[in-house]
Design a protein around this motif. Structure first.
Motif, short mmCIF file in Angstrom:
data_model
loop_
_atom_site.label_atom_id
_atom_site.label_comp_id
_atom_site.label_asym_id
_atom_site.label_seq_id
_atom_site.Cartn_x
_atom_site.Cartn_y
_atom_site.Cartn_z
N LYS A 258 0.85 -1.19 0.00
CA LYS A 258 0.00 0.00 0.00
C LYS A 258 0.89 1.25 0.00
O LYS A 258 1.85 1.33 0.75
CB LYS A 258 -0.92 0.01 1.21
N GLY A 259 0.53 2.19 -0.86
CA GLY A 259 1.33 3.41 -0.97
C GLY A 259 2.60 3.24 -1.78
O GLY A 259 3.41 4.17 -1.86
N GLY A 260 2.79 2.06 -2.36
CA GLY A 260 4.00 1.81 -3.15
C GLY A 260 3.92 2.37 -4.56
O GLY A 260 2.92 2.99 -4.95
N HIS A 261 5.00 2.16 -5.30
CA HIS A 261 5.13 2.71 -6.65
C HIS A 261 5.33 1.58 -7.65
O HIS A 261 6.12 0.67 -7.41
CB HIS A 261 6.33 3.66 -6.74
N ASN A 284 -5.41 0.84 -2.37
CA ASN A 284 -4.04 0.71 -1.86
C ASN A 284 -3.20 1.96 -2.11
O ASN A 284 -2.02 1.99 -1.75
CB ASN A 284 -3.36 -0.51 -2.47
N GLU A 285 -3.80 2.98 -2.73
CA GLU A 285 -3.12 4.25 -3.00
C GLU A 285 -1.77 4.02 -3.68
O GLU A 285 -0.73 4.57 -3.30
CB GLU A 285 -2.94 5.05 -1.70
N ILE A 286 -1.81 3.22 -4.73
CA ILE A 286 -0.59 2.89 -5.49
C ILE A 286 -0.32 4.00 -6.51
O ILE A 286 -1.24 4.49 -7.18
CB ILE A 286 -0.75 1.54 -6.20
N VAL A 287 0.94 4.38 -6.61
CA VAL A 287 1.36 5.36 -7.61
C VAL A 287 1.89 4.60 -8.83
O VAL A 287 2.83 3.81 -8.72
CB VAL A 287 2.46 6.28 -7.05
N VAL A 288 1.26 4.80 -9.98
CA VAL A 288 1.65 4.12 -11.21
C VAL A 288 2.21 5.13 -12.19
O VAL A 288 1.56 6.15 -12.48
CB VAL A 288 0.45 3.38 -11.86
N THR A 289 3.42 4.87 -12.68
CA THR A 289 4.06 5.79 -13.63
C THR A 289 4.53 5.01 -14.86
O THR A 289 4.65 3.79 -14.84
CB THR A 289 5.27 6.50 -13.01
#
Length: 346
Positions: A258-261, A284-289
């Motif tokens: 959770k909170g990962g990238h 999970n508030e995942i940051v996707v780039t």
């Protein structure tokens, strides 16, 4: 001169074509080393089409020696050893002005709009010199090492987007040359542990040989269980998808805490899509780039890192061919046996 000419999708021919001449503001280089990239293979097979011309010479990872200097060029001379960031930004669009020249609206590139490096000689257009895309090689640096500055610079861009920090657990999916570069960069950024998933046994061994702590064979074991067992059940801080398999995008989301990238680094073929569980991102508030190409500052950093030995470039090159054997070089690069394939002009 001899060149590997792309005539049509899946049609690459060794041909004799005119040796380029330097117009005002231009350079002509004798290509001393050029690397076959996964993108080149996608271009050859027709899975990448944007900017591709027929007939043309492809190849964008290269270094060489100046053999002709056009009128008005003062910063380089015959005999200089140089390499080049192949993506030339316009420096005037909205993205260039905000520091995102890698996604320039009007960018042009060697091996696309301009003939590339799978040839004995290459013409460097004036706009590349004006933009500052051509770099002098450090005196002690090999042409092969300098030719790897471009893929390393792309990885540096991806690492920045992924946000790797000191103490992180980083998972890299794919142990090709790009995956190995990402693993090395993650360690240099202070990652606590690096986990690499790769079904090819030779590539898994290559990762181990280069200091990767944890190797997973996804064909025989669950990557998720492997990662959870090494992260107290939480998942990785960062997951980097370094192989262009869209189906792995959703797996990447399942591997991160959770909170990962998650960084979808690899290029995907035109028209490919992936089904993803959007609730994983939401709850999970995942940051996707993503990661697109490189910036000139990334290239200069990569060149300096390679020159200083922070990244062992030479060990990534497993096969070498001359220009006359370019077709065999492409076959080897697509076989899955090689890491990086170099084409030489000695």
């Amino acid at each position: 001169m001899k060149a590997a000419v792309l005539r049509a999708p899946k049609v690459l021919q060794l041909s004799d074509i005119a040796t380029p001449e330097a117009a005002p503001g231009e350079l002509v280089l004798r290509v001393r080393a050029a690397m076959v990239c996964g993108t080149d293979l996608r271009i050859l097979t027709g899975r990448k089409t944007k900017g591709v011309r027929f007939p043309s010479v492809i190849g964008h990872e290269f270094a060489g020696e100046v053999v002709q200097v056009g009128d008005g060029v003062t910063q380089f001379k015959t005999g200089d050893r140089v390499c080049m960031d192949p993506v030339i930004p316009c420096r005037a669009c909205a993205y260039c002005k905000t520091g995102h020249e890698n996604v320039c609206l009007h960018r042009q590139a060697m091996g696309y709009e301009f003939d590339g490096a799978f040839a004995e000689y290459i013409r460097i257009p004036a706009i590349a010199l004006t933009a500052g895309n051509v770099f002098m090689m450090p005196a002690q640096m090999s042409f092969e090492s300098a030719a790897l500055a471009e893929p390393l610079a792309c990885c540096i861009n991806g690492q920045r987007n992924a946000g790797v920090q000191v103490g992180d657990t980083v998972v890299v999916l794919g142990a090709g040359p790009i995956g190995l570069m990402h693993a090395a960069l993650a360690r240099l950024s202070g990652a606590r542990q690096v986990i690499v998933s790769e079904p090819n046994a030779a590539r898994r061994q290559a990762a181990v040989d280069r200091g990767v702590e944890h190797m997973c064979d996804p064909s025989t074991e669950s990557v998720m269980e492997f990662v959870k067992a090494r992260t107290d059940g939480l998942g990785a801080d960062v997951v980097i998808l370094a192989i262009g398999v869209p189906q792995l995008a959703n797996e990447s989301l399942n591997l991160v805490r959770k909170g990962g990238h998650v960084n979808l680094f690899a290029g995907f073929s035109a028209g490919e899509t992936s089904n993803i569980d959007v609730n994983l991102i939401h709850y999970n508030e995942i940051v996707v780039t993503g990661a697109s190409a490189l910036r000139r500052r990334d290239y200069e950093l990569a060149l300096n890192m390679l020159s200083a030995g922070q990244i062992d470039a030479n060990s990534l090159i497993t096969h070498r061919y001359e220009v006359a054997d370019s077709l065999a070089a492409f076959d080897e690069a697509g076989s899955g046996r090689a890491l990086k394939v170099a084409i030489h002009n000695v």
